[in-house]
Scaffold this motif. Structure first.
Motif, PDB file in Angstrom:
ATOM      1  N   ASP A 119       0.799  -1.226   0.000  1.00  0.00           N
ATOM      2  CA  ASP A 119       0.000   0.000   0.000  1.00  0.00           C
ATOM      3  C   ASP A 119       0.833   1.279   0.000  1.00  0.00           C
ATOM      4  OD1 ASP A 119      -2.300  -1.414  -0.128  1.00  0.00           O
ATOM      5  OD2 ASP A 119      -2.988  -0.997   1.905  1.00  0.00           O
ATOM      6  N   GLU A 120       1.924   1.290   0.752  1.00  0.00           N
ATOM      7  CA  GLU A 120       2.772   2.484   0.842  1.00  0.00           C
ATOM      8  C   GLU A 120       4.007   2.393  -0.049  1.00  0.00           C
ATOM      9  OE1 GLU A 120       1.541   4.948   2.622  1.00  0.00           O
ATOM     10  OE2 GLU A 120      -0.136   3.630   3.161  1.00  0.00           O
ATOM     11  N   LEU A 121       4.042   1.389  -0.906  1.00  0.00           N
ATOM     12  CA  LEU A 121       5.266   1.123  -1.671  1.00  0.00           C
ATOM     13  C   LEU A 121       5.142   1.384  -3.167  1.00  0.00           C
ATOM     14  CD1 LEU A 121       6.317  -2.218   0.084  1.00  0.00           C
ATOM     15  CD2 LEU A 121       7.084   0.103   0.608  1.00  0.00           C
ATOM     16  N   VAL A 122       3.920   1.617  -3.642  1.00  0.00           N
ATOM     17  CA  VAL A 122       3.688   1.858  -5.073  1.00  0.00           C
ATOM     18  C   VAL A 122       2.818   3.106  -5.238  1.00  0.00           C
ATOM     19  CG1 VAL A 122       3.942  -0.569  -5.726  1.00  0.00           C
ATOM     20  CG2 VAL A 122       1.684   0.314  -5.091  1.00  0.00           C
ATOM     21  N   PRO A 123       2.816   3.727  -6.427  1.00  0.00           N
ATOM     22  CA  PRO A 123       1.963   4.905  -6.645  1.00  0.00           C
ATOM     23  C   PRO A 123       0.487   4.567  -6.430  1.00  0.00           C
ATOM     24  CG  PRO A 123       3.569   4.657  -8.418  1.00  0.00           C
ATOM     25  CD  PRO A 123       3.648   3.405  -7.599  1.00  0.00           C
ATOM     26  N   LYS A 124      -0.297   5.563  -6.090  1.00  0.00           N
ATOM     27  CA  LYS A 124      -1.721   5.349  -5.809  1.00  0.00           C
ATOM     28  C   LYS A 124      -2.480   4.825  -7.024  1.00  0.00           C
ATOM     29  CE  LYS A 124      -2.167   8.634  -1.992  1.00  0.00           C
ATOM     30  NZ  LYS A 124      -2.115   7.549  -1.000  1.00  0.00           N
ATOM     31  N   HIS A 125      -2.025   5.207  -8.227  1.00  0.00           N
ATOM     32  CA  HIS A 125      -2.735   4.766  -9.434  1.00  0.00           C
ATOM     33  C   HIS A 125      -2.378   3.342  -9.843  1.00  0.00           C
ATOM     34  CE1 HIS A 125       1.132   5.829 -11.370  1.00  0.00           C
ATOM     35  NE2 HIS A 125       0.772   4.939 -12.274  1.00  0.00           N
ATOM     36  N   CYS A 126      -1.370   2.754  -9.186  1.00  0.00           N
ATOM     37  CA  CYS A 126      -0.870   1.425  -9.575  1.00  0.00           C
ATOM     38  C   CYS A 126      -1.963   0.365  -9.434  1.00  0.00           C
ATOM     39  CB  CYS A 126       0.333   1.062  -8.707  1.00  0.00           C
ATOM     40  SG  CYS A 126       0.990  -0.576  -9.017  1.00  0.00           S
ATOM     41  N   ILE A 127      -2.107  -0.452 -10.471  1.00  0.00           N
ATOM     42  CA  ILE A 127      -3.034  -1.585 -10.446  1.00  0.00           C
ATOM     43  C   ILE A 127      -2.360  -2.729  -9.686  1.00  0.00           C
ATOM     44  CG2 ILE A 127      -4.287  -3.261 -11.842  1.00  0.00           C
ATOM     45  CD1 ILE A 127      -4.191  -1.128 -14.114  1.00  0.00           C
ATOM     46  N   LYS A 128      -3.020  -3.238  -8.652  1.00  0.00           N
ATOM     47  CA  LYS A 128      -2.422  -4.261  -7.797  1.00  0.00           C
ATOM     48  C   LYS A 128      -3.024  -5.625  -8.120  1.00  0.00           C
ATOM     49  CE  LYS A 128      -1.820  -0.882  -4.089  1.00  0.00           C
ATOM     50  NZ  LYS A 128      -2.861   0.115  -3.903  1.00  0.00           N
ATOM     51  N   LEU A 129      -2.179  -6.531  -8.559  1.00  0.00           N
ATOM     52  CA  LEU A 129      -2.601  -7.888  -8.916  1.00  0.00           C
ATOM     53  C   LEU A 129      -1.942  -8.843  -7.926  1.00  0.00           C
ATOM     54  CD1 LEU A 129      -1.971  -7.548 -12.773  1.00  0.00           C
ATOM     55  CD2 LEU A 129      -4.036  -6.925 -11.484  1.00  0.00           C
ATOM     56  N   PHE A 130      -2.636  -9.152  -6.836  1.00  0.00           N
ATOM     57  CA  PHE A 130      -2.023  -9.851  -5.718  1.00  0.00           C
ATOM     58  C   PHE A 130      -2.693 -11.189  -5.432  1.00  0.00           C
ATOM     59  CE2 PHE A 130      -0.908  -5.460  -3.728  1.00  0.00           C
ATOM     60  CZ  PHE A 130       0.112  -5.307  -4.657  1.00  0.00           C
ATOM     61  N   GLY A 131      -1.867 -12.156  -5.046  1.00  0.00           N
ATOM     62  CA  GLY A 131      -2.366 -13.430  -4.565  1.00  0.00           C
ATOM     63  C   GLY A 131      -2.558 -14.475  -5.649  1.00  0.00           C
TER      64      GLY A 131
END
Length: 322
Positions: A119-131
Motif C-alpha cells: 500500500d505504501e510502496l507503489v503509486p496510488k494509481h498502480c493496479i495491484k494484482l495480488f495473490g
C-alpha cells in the motif's frame, strides 16, 4: 500492433524461474497480437538461446515500447524511473515488497497480509494484482489441473526437481538419500543451467531413474507423480496448482516467507533453509512418506490455488495496453 519488452534474467545464481514465467506471459501476449521482445544479459547459465528457440528476439539496450514488464530482483525503483522515457506503461513482477514506480504490480504469492503490504510502496494509481488469483501458469498446468487425480498413501512414483539451476546442489543430496530406497518410478528433472547435470545424469543412468533436462512437459510429470521433492518459489505453486503433494526446501531468501506460510496452511511440507537441510533430512522425509497426509496436502494445495479464471492477469495487461 502493441510492443512489449520484458526485462528479466536467468543465471546459475538467479535461477530460471523468472524467465520461465515471463515466457508464459509472452506467449499469451503474442496470441493477442503483441510484439514481444526480451531484454536479458548473457550471465553464466542464461536462457537467451532457449528464449530464441521459443521465437523471441533478445535486445541488449532500451528501446521504445508500449509496455515494459520487469521481473528482476536486481532492478529497483531508480532503474524503473530511468526507463520511463522509453515506455508508455510499466509493470513489475515482484514478491519482496519493495518500493516501485510502476503502473501495475503483480505478486502471485500467498503470504500474510498479501492484499495490503504494498500500500505504501507503489503509486496510488498502480493496479495491484495480488495473490493466487493471479498465478502465472502455462497452459500445460491448466490442463493438468483439470485432469488431476486423487492420490493415496501408496507413494510409488517420485518426482525430484529443485529448480532450473539448483545452485545449492540439493539434487545430489536427494540422490544420496535415495541410495538405499526403492520406488517403482523416479523422475529427476534439471535445467540446462545446472552445473552438476552430467553427474546427475550418470547417477540416474546407473540406477535406472528417469533423467530429464530443460523439459517442456513438467506438468505431465507432476500429474503422474505421487509425491515430489522440490524447492520453494514458482515451482512450489505449480505443484500446488496441479494437486501434487510435495516438500519444499528454501533455496533462496525470496522463498522464505512464502514457503513458511504455505507450510502453515498445510499445502506443503517445509524442510527449511537449504544450509540446514542435509542428506539425513531427505532420508527422514523419504522413510516417513507413509505417514504423510498426502490427501490433505493435495486438497489444500488445490483449494489455495483455485481461481475463477486462469491467468487473470492477462486481461489487466491488455487494459494497460489499450
Amino acid at each position: 500492433m502493441k510492443k512489449v519488452i520484458i526485462r528479466t534474467d536467468a543465471s546459475v545464481d538467479i535461477g530460471s524461474g523468472h524467465v520461465m514465467r515471463c515466457l508464459t506471459i509472452a506467449h499469451n501476449l503474442k496470441l493477442e497480437g503483441c510484439i514481444v521482445r526480451f531484454w536479458m544479459e548473457p550471465h553464466a547459465g542464461n536462457l537467451i538461446d532457449y528464449v530464441a528457440q521459443q521465437g523471441y528476439e533478445t535486445i541488449v539496450k532500451a528501446e521504445q515500447a508500449d509496455l515494459y514488464i520487469i521481473d528482476h530482483y536486481g532492478i529497483d525503483m531508480e532503474w524503473e524511473q530511468n526507463i520511463r522515457p522509453y515506455t508508455k506503461k510499466l509493470m513489475v513482477i515482484d514478491d519482496l515488497a519493495r518500493v516501485h514506480d510502476c503502473d501495475a504490480l503483480l505478486d502471485q504469492n500467498v503470504v500474510p497480509n498479501f492484499e495490503d503490504r504494498y500500500d505504501e510502496l507503489v503509486p496510488k494509481h498502480c493496479i495491484k494484482l495480488f495473490g493466487p488469483k493471479y498465478l502465472i501458469m502455462r497452459e500445460e498446468f491448466i490442463e493438468a489441473r483439470h485432469q488431476s487425480r486423487q492420490r493415496n498413501q501408496d507413494i510409488q512414483r517420485l518426482l525430484v526437481f529443485m529448480g532450473g539451476t539448483d545452485p545449492t546442489n540439493e539434487t545430489l543430496k536427494i540422490l544420496t538419500a535415495l541410495e538405499e530406497l526403492t520406488f517403482t518410478h523416479i523422475d529427476v528433472v534439471v535445467g540446462n543451467g545446472n552445473v552438476y547435470k552430467k553427474e546427475i545424469e550418470q547417477i540416474c543412468r546407473e540406477r535406472n531413474y528417469y533423467y530429464h533436462c530443460q523439459v517442456s512437459y513438467m506438468a505431465q510429470l507432476m500429474r503422474q507423480a505421487d509425491f515430489s521433492i522440490g524447492a520453494g518459489g514458482s515451482s512450489m505453486w505449480e505443484r500446488c496448482y496441479v494437486g501434487l503433494p510435495s516438500s519444499s526446501t528454501i533455496v533462496a531468501n525470496n522463498q522464505l516467507i512464502t514457503t513458511n506460510y504455505a507450510d502453515q496452511l498445510g499445502a506443503v511440507i517445509n524442510l527449511g533453509w537449504h544450509e540446514n537441510v542435509t542428506v539425513d533430512t531427505y532420508k527422514h522425509l523419504l522413510y516417513g512418506l507413509g505417514d504423510v497426509d498426502v490427501v490433505g496436502l493435495e486438497k489444500i494445495g488445490l483449494q489455495l490455488t483455485a481461481t475463477a479464471q486462469p491467468n487473470a492477469w492477462l486481461s489487466q495487461i491488455l487494459e494497460l495496453l489499450a
